[in-house]
Design a protein around this motif. Structure first.
Motif, PDB file in Angstrom:
ATOM      1  N   ASN A   1       8.829 -14.634   3.180  1.00  0.00           N
ATOM      2  CA  ASN A   1       9.789 -15.603   3.714  1.00  0.00           C
ATOM      3  C   ASN A   1      10.874 -14.853   4.479  1.00  0.00           C
ATOM      4  O   ASN A   1      11.816 -14.325   3.896  1.00  0.00           O
ATOM      5  N   GLY A   2      10.692 -14.763   5.806  1.00  0.00           N
ATOM      6  CA  GLY A   2      11.719 -14.164   6.646  1.00  0.00           C
ATOM      7  C   GLY A   2      11.753 -12.659   6.674  1.00  0.00           C
ATOM      8  O   GLY A   2      12.760 -12.058   7.058  1.00  0.00           O
ATOM      9  N   LYS A   3      10.652 -12.010   6.287  1.00  0.00           N
ATOM     10  CA  LYS A   3      10.581 -10.548   6.349  1.00  0.00           C
ATOM     11  C   LYS A   3       9.563 -10.122   7.409  1.00  0.00           C
ATOM     12  O   LYS A   3       8.790 -10.941   7.895  1.00  0.00           O
ATOM     13  N   ALA A   4       9.576  -8.829   7.759  1.00  0.00           N
ATOM     14  CA  ALA A   4       8.671  -8.371   8.810  1.00  0.00           C
ATOM     15  C   ALA A   4       8.369  -6.891   8.659  1.00  0.00           C
ATOM     16  O   ALA A   4       9.185  -6.112   8.153  1.00  0.00           O
ATOM     17  N   ILE A   5       7.166  -6.510   9.118  1.00  0.00           N
ATOM     18  CA  ILE A   5       6.768  -5.108   9.248  1.00  0.00           C
ATOM     19  C   ILE A   5       6.919  -4.745  10.722  1.00  0.00           C
ATOM     20  O   ILE A   5       6.474  -5.497  11.601  1.00  0.00           O
ATOM     21  N   LEU A   6       7.533  -3.592  11.008  1.00  0.00           N
ATOM     22  CA  LEU A   6       7.778  -3.192  12.399  1.00  0.00           C
ATOM     23  C   LEU A   6       7.540  -1.690  12.582  1.00  0.00           C
ATOM     24  O   LEU A   6       7.744  -0.900  11.653  1.00  0.00           O
ATOM     25  N   HIS A   7       7.127  -1.331  13.809  1.00  0.00           N
ATOM     26  CA  HIS A   7       7.075   0.087  14.195  1.00  0.00           C
ATOM     27  C   HIS A   7       7.720   0.220  15.574  1.00  0.00           C
ATOM     28  O   HIS A   7       7.217  -0.307  16.573  1.00  0.00           O
TER      29      HIS A   7
ATOM     30  N   VAL B   1      13.397  -5.834   7.099  1.00  0.00           N
ATOM     31  CA  VAL B   1      12.361  -5.151   7.888  1.00  0.00           C
ATOM     32  C   VAL B   1      11.817  -3.936   7.132  1.00  0.00           C
ATOM     33  O   VAL B   1      12.580  -3.114   6.632  1.00  0.00           O
ATOM     34  N   PHE B   2      10.495  -3.854   7.063  1.00  0.00           N
ATOM     35  CA  PHE B   2       9.818  -2.657   6.545  1.00  0.00           C
ATOM     36  C   PHE B   2       9.354  -1.858   7.750  1.00  0.00           C
ATOM     37  O   PHE B   2       8.434  -2.273   8.470  1.00  0.00           O
ATOM     38  N   GLU B   3      10.018  -0.733   8.006  1.00  0.00           N
ATOM     39  CA  GLU B   3       9.713   0.093   9.176  1.00  0.00           C
ATOM     40  C   GLU B   3       8.606   1.079   8.833  1.00  0.00           C
ATOM     41  O   GLU B   3       8.696   1.823   7.847  1.00  0.00           O
ATOM     42  N   ILE B   4       7.549   1.077   9.638  1.00  0.00           N
ATOM     43  CA  ILE B   4       6.448   2.010   9.400  1.00  0.00           C
ATOM     44  C   ILE B   4       6.506   3.169  10.390  1.00  0.00           C
ATOM     45  O   ILE B   4       7.029   3.039  11.501  1.00  0.00           O
ATOM     46  N   THR B   5       5.961   4.300   9.992  1.00  0.00           N
ATOM     47  CA  THR B   5       5.953   5.502  10.815  1.00  0.00           C
ATOM     48  C   THR B   5       4.804   5.449  11.830  1.00  0.00           C
ATOM     49  O   THR B   5       3.947   4.565  11.779  1.00  0.00           O
TER      50      THR B   5
ATOM     51  N   MET C   1       1.375   3.357  11.533  1.00  0.00           N
ATOM     52  CA  MET C   1       0.861   2.445  12.554  1.00  0.00           C
ATOM     53  C   MET C   1      -0.576   2.817  12.903  1.00  0.00           C
ATOM     54  O   MET C   1      -1.445   1.942  13.037  1.00  0.00           O
ATOM     55  N   TYR C   2      -0.840   4.114  13.030  1.00  0.00           N
ATOM     56  CA  TYR C   2      -2.189   4.603  13.310  1.00  0.00           C
ATOM     57  C   TYR C   2      -3.174   4.108  12.248  1.00  0.00           C
ATOM     58  O   TYR C   2      -4.313   3.753  12.553  1.00  0.00           O
ATOM     59  N   ASN C   3      -2.712   4.045  11.003  1.00  0.00           N
ATOM     60  CA  ASN C   3      -3.556   3.556   9.905  1.00  0.00           C
ATOM     61  C   ASN C   3      -3.524   2.037   9.754  1.00  0.00           C
ATOM     62  O   ASN C   3      -4.082   1.506   8.796  1.00  0.00           O
ATOM     63  N   MET C   4      -2.844   1.364  10.674  1.00  0.00           N
ATOM     64  CA  MET C   4      -2.851  -0.112  10.765  1.00  0.00           C
ATOM     65  C   MET C   4      -2.070  -0.799   9.648  1.00  0.00           C
ATOM     66  O   MET C   4      -2.418  -1.892   9.203  1.00  0.00           O
ATOM     67  N   LYS C   5      -0.957  -0.208   9.214  1.00  0.00           N
ATOM     68  CA  LYS C   5      -0.235  -0.773   8.075  1.00  0.00           C
ATOM     69  C   LYS C   5       0.491  -2.080   8.394  1.00  0.00           C
ATOM     70  O   LYS C   5       0.889  -2.782   7.470  1.00  0.00           O
TER      71      LYS C   5
ATOM     72  N   VAL D   1      -0.547 -11.594  -0.105  1.00  0.00           N
ATOM     73  CA  VAL D   1      -1.104 -10.908   1.056  1.00  0.00           C
ATOM     74  C   VAL D   1      -2.381 -10.176   0.658  1.00  0.00           C
ATOM     75  O   VAL D   1      -2.562  -9.811  -0.507  1.00  0.00           O
ATOM     76  N   ILE D   2      -3.254  -9.962   1.651  1.00  0.00           N
ATOM     77  CA  ILE D   2      -4.377  -9.035   1.487  1.00  0.00           C
ATOM     78  C   ILE D   2      -3.984  -7.751   2.208  1.00  0.00           C
ATOM     79  O   ILE D   2      -3.562  -7.786   3.370  1.00  0.00           O
ATOM     80  N   SER D   3      -4.106  -6.631   1.512  1.00  0.00           N
ATOM     81  CA  SER D   3      -3.698  -5.352   2.086  1.00  0.00           C
ATOM     82  C   SER D   3      -4.727  -4.284   1.737  1.00  0.00           C
ATOM     83  O   SER D   3      -5.487  -4.421   0.769  1.00  0.00           O
ATOM     84  N   GLU D   4      -4.735  -3.211   2.502  1.00  0.00           N
ATOM     85  CA  GLU D   4      -5.649  -2.092   2.253  1.00  0.00           C
ATOM     86  C   GLU D   4      -5.243  -1.389   0.964  1.00  0.00           C
ATOM     87  O   GLU D   4      -4.057  -1.166   0.699  1.00  0.00           O
ATOM     88  N   ILE D   5      -6.212  -1.031   0.167  1.00  0.00           N
ATOM     89  CA  ILE D   5      -5.963  -0.501  -1.173  1.00  0.00           C
ATOM     90  C   ILE D   5      -5.164   0.800  -1.159  1.00  0.00           C
ATOM     91  O   ILE D   5      -4.446   1.116  -2.119  1.00  0.00           O
ATOM     92  N   ASN D   6      -5.239   1.562  -0.070  1.00  0.00           N
ATOM     93  CA  ASN D   6      -4.554   2.854  -0.001  1.00  0.00           C
ATOM     94  C   ASN D   6      -3.155   2.785   0.599  1.00  0.00           C
ATOM     95  O   ASN D   6      -2.497   3.824   0.732  1.00  0.00           O
ATOM     96  N   PHE D   7      -2.674   1.601   0.941  1.00  0.00           N
ATOM     97  CA  PHE D   7      -1.348   1.463   1.552  1.00  0.00           C
ATOM     98  C   PHE D   7      -0.267   1.463   0.456  1.00  0.00           C
ATOM     99  O   PHE D   7       0.465   0.486   0.269  1.00  0.00           O
ATOM    100  N   ASP D   8      -0.146   2.556  -0.265  1.00  0.00           N
ATOM    101  CA  ASP D   8       0.708   2.597  -1.451  1.00  0.00           C
ATOM    102  C   ASP D   8       2.162   2.235  -1.159  1.00  0.00           C
ATOM    103  O   ASP D   8       2.770   1.424  -1.870  1.00  0.00           O
ATOM    104  N   ARG D   9       2.759   2.849  -0.142  1.00  0.00           N
ATOM    105  CA  ARG D   9       4.183   2.606   0.133  1.00  0.00           C
ATOM    106  C   ARG D   9       4.421   1.144   0.506  1.00  0.00           C
ATOM    107  O   ARG D   9       5.355   0.503   0.008  1.00  0.00           O
ATOM    108  N   LEU D  10       3.568   0.601   1.366  1.00  0.00           N
ATOM    109  CA  LEU D  10       3.705  -0.791   1.785  1.00  0.00           C
ATOM    110  C   LEU D  10       3.445  -1.742   0.619  1.00  0.00           C
ATOM    111  O   LEU D  10       4.205  -2.705   0.399  1.00  0.00           O
TER     112      LEU D  10
END
Length: 303
Positions: free
Chosen positions: A207-213, A235-239, A243-247, A258-267
């Motif tokens: 609700n009102g949050k975003a991932i950005l690079h 905002v969750f800022e990714i490196t 971004m290369y890993n599609m976070k 959400v559905i997320s990749e199992i290895n995206f630990d920080r996110l």
């Protein structure tokens, strides 16, 4: 079928999920559509069909868990049909038949049976010279955010997928929405300096949050506009490597799921801190082709 998509996070009820079946042999370097695929073709690490099928089946199981109607493309042998987001997109109760790369035109025929269930008055076909792909279009209630490339070398960029004419036509078709475009950073050869689509460097969640690079945006002021719009604290800022890993390319089932990749630990840890349930799936092999969870899904109905 009565379509309804107003944003990226409302409760999902029906979706098209691509398929890895029949995706064919490893492409040649000349056949690569993006620099990340090219990188893995050249390194001999391009994903195997059986591995990608398992990953997409895991996503399908999550959809079943949440009682979501799933449509799959009809399998066309030797055609990559994983990225359903590219070929069509739904805005409100309308579906847009995207003008994608000519080599991929067969993909739309594989979901023609879905189009046949939709009132013809709600199908928008853009003129040939208007280029758009669903990964460049992010809905946020009264806003339509669009990733675009307006560079003079547009025709030479295999990574440039949406042009300014498509943005103009979106404004005409949806006059009650605010259509805001963002110039994306493009590279045919460097996957860490290429935002293939807007959803490769930005996505609303919860609700009102975003991932950005930041580096995915060619114009810093446009990135700053989004930070101000959502609020820096949301905002969750990714490196660049993230971004290369599609976070940023996760997929929302609801504001709190959400559905997320199992290895995206920080996110994934951040999601859980926001009270968001994370359905973790393996999707790293799909990610080798420059797309992830949002890229392989095309929502039809949300509450």
């Amino acid at each position: 079928m009565k379509l309804n998509i107003q944003n990226e996070t409302s409760r999902l009820r029906a979706v098209v999920l691509g398929t890895a079946k029949g995706s064919g042999p490893i492409p040649t370097p000349e056949e690569a559509y993006d620099p990340k695929s090219l990188e893995h073709i050249m390194a001999g690490t391009y994903p195997k069909e059986e591995d990608m099928i398992k990953e997409m089946d895991a996503v399908c199981e999550v959809f079943k868990k949440y009682d979501i109607k799933v449509y799959r493309p009809e399998v066309i042998e030797n055609v990559n049909q994983i990225f359903a987001r590219d070929i069509a997109l739904v805005i409100e109760d309308k579906i847009i038949d995207c003008n994608i790369l000519p080599d991929r035109q067969e993909e739309i025929e594989a979901i023609r049976y879905v189009f046949d269930q939709i009132d013809r008055r709600n199908i928008i076909t853009l003129p040939h010279e208007a280029h758009i792909e669903g990964g460049d279009v992010i809905l946020h209630n009264d806003y339509i955010f669009v990733g675009v490339c307006t560079r003079p070398d547009y025709k030479d960029l295999i990574t440039a997928r949406t042009n300014s004419l498509a943005v103009k036509l979106l404004r005409e078709h949806f006059p009650n929405k605010t259509v805001k475009s963002f110039e994306l950073r493009k590279s045919n050869t460097d996957p860490r300096n290429n935002a293939l689509h807007l959803d490769c460097c930005f996505q609303p969640v919860g609700n009102g949050k975003a991932i950005l690079h930041k580096n995915g945006f060619f114009i810093e002021e446009e990135y700053e506009w989004l930070v101000d719009f959502f609020g820096k604290e949301n905002v969750f800022e990714i490196t660049k490597d993230e971004m290369y890993n599609m976070k940023s390319n996760i997929f929302s089932i609801a504001p709190d799921v959400v559905i997320s990749e199992i290895n995206f630990d920080r996110l994934n840890t951040w999601f859980e801190a926001q009270g968001i349930t994370v359905e973790k799936v393996p999707y790293a092999e799909i990610g080798k082709q420059g797309g992830l969870l949002r890229c392989s899904t095309m929502p039809l109905i949300r509450d």
